[in-house]
Design a protein around this motif. Structure first.
Motif, PDB file in Angstrom:
ATOM      1  N   UNK A  80      27.033 103.978 -33.439  1.00  0.00           N
ATOM      2  CA  UNK A  80      25.734 104.541 -33.083  1.00  0.00           C
ATOM      3  C   UNK A  80      24.960 103.594 -32.178  1.00  0.00           C
ATOM      4  N   UNK A  81      25.004 102.316 -32.493  1.00  0.00           N
ATOM      5  CA  UNK A  81      24.301 101.319 -31.679  1.00  0.00           C
ATOM      6  C   UNK A  81      24.894 101.253 -30.275  1.00  0.00           C
ATOM      7  N   UNK A  82      26.223 101.251 -30.172  1.00  0.00           N
ATOM      8  CA  UNK A  82      26.853 101.208 -28.857  1.00  0.00           C
ATOM      9  C   UNK A  82      26.588 102.474 -28.057  1.00  0.00           C
ATOM     10  N   UNK A  83      26.507 103.604 -28.727  1.00  0.00           N
ATOM     11  CA  UNK A  83      26.257 104.878 -28.044  1.00  0.00           C
ATOM     12  C   UNK A  83      24.802 104.989 -27.598  1.00  0.00           C
ATOM     13  N   UNK A  84      23.876 104.663 -28.486  1.00  0.00           N
ATOM     14  CA  UNK A  84      22.455 104.896 -28.190  1.00  0.00           C
ATOM     15  C   UNK A  84      21.729 103.656 -27.690  1.00  0.00           C
ATOM     16  N   UNK A  85      22.279 102.498 -27.975  1.00  0.00           N
ATOM     17  CA  UNK A  85      21.685 101.196 -27.700  1.00  0.00           C
ATOM     18  C   UNK A  85      20.237 101.138 -28.171  1.00  0.00           C
ATOM     19  N   UNK A  86      20.004 101.672 -29.359  1.00  0.00           N
ATOM     20  CA  UNK A  86      18.685 101.605 -29.994  1.00  0.00           C
ATOM     21  C   UNK A  86      18.386 100.155 -30.367  1.00  0.00           C
ATOM     22  N   UNK A  87      17.122  99.811 -30.406  1.00  0.00           N
ATOM     23  CA  UNK A  87      16.751  98.464 -30.822  1.00  0.00           C
ATOM     24  C   UNK A  87      16.960  98.336 -32.332  1.00  0.00           C
ATOM     25  N   UNK A  88      17.017  97.105 -32.785  1.00  0.00           N
ATOM     26  CA  UNK A  88      17.166  96.872 -34.226  1.00  0.00           C
ATOM     27  C   UNK A  88      15.990  97.470 -34.993  1.00  0.00           C
ATOM     28  N   UNK A  89      14.800  97.383 -34.433  1.00  0.00           N
ATOM     29  CA  UNK A  89      13.624  97.963 -35.089  1.00  0.00           C
ATOM     30  C   UNK A  89      13.737  99.475 -35.191  1.00  0.00           C
ATOM     31  N   UNK A  90      14.303 100.115 -34.172  1.00  0.00           N
ATOM     32  CA  UNK A  90      14.499 101.560 -34.218  1.00  0.00           C
ATOM     33  C   UNK A  90      15.557 101.943 -35.250  1.00  0.00           C
ATOM     34  N   UNK A  91      16.549 101.097 -35.426  1.00  0.00           N
ATOM     35  CA  UNK A  91      17.635 101.396 -36.360  1.00  0.00           C
ATOM     36  C   UNK A  91      17.264 101.090 -37.812  1.00  0.00           C
ATOM     37  N   UNK A  92      16.306 100.212 -38.018  1.00  0.00           N
ATOM     38  CA  UNK A  92      15.970  99.746 -39.373  1.00  0.00           C
ATOM     39  C   UNK A  92      15.629 100.895 -40.323  1.00  0.00           C
TER      40      UNK A  92
END
Length: 122
Positions: A80-92
């Motif tokens: 998901x991180x590699x696909x969306x490159x969301x920030x850590x804060x967005x993923x938390x």
């Protein structure tokens, strides 16, 4: 050798869609093509690819790539991180982890996946 962590393509898809916010009841009434599209839009690869990667991480002969008991949720989080490159804060929030923990696991799984190229690319 320890027992492998294996999930079928269907199990990976169901887990990934649940983690992406699609409960099983909603998944049950959705067309397969839509479910696959939703999965790929969240994780970048097909459920079958993730099922294969899960096994590859455990069976590789390269210590740099091996994870003896990989967590499918962490593998999907990395995807998901590699696909969306969301920030850590967005993923938390969605992943229910703090930023430091997300960073730790994403980079660990990225490193292991990168090391698998020794097995996959000639």
């Amino acid at each position: 050798m320890a027992e492998l962590v294996r999930l079928s393509t269907e199990e990976i898809q169901a887990l990934g869609l649940t983690l992406a916010g699609f409960p099983e009841t909603r998944q049950a009434r959705t067309r397969q093509a839509t479910s696959l599209d939703r999965f790929r839009s969240n994780y970048g690869l097909s459920p079958a690819s993730f099922a294969n990667i899960l096994v590859d991480l455990q069976t590789t002969n390269h210590d740099d790539a091996r994870i003896n008991k990989p967590d499918p949720r962490l593998l999907l989080m990395m995807g998901n991180w590699l696909k969306t490159y969301a920030t850590e804060s967005q993923m938390a929030g969605p992943w229910r982890m703090d930023e430091k923990t997300i960073r730790k696991w994403n980079w660990l799984y990225v490193g292991k996946l990168q090391a698998l190229k020794l097995d996959k690319v000639s």
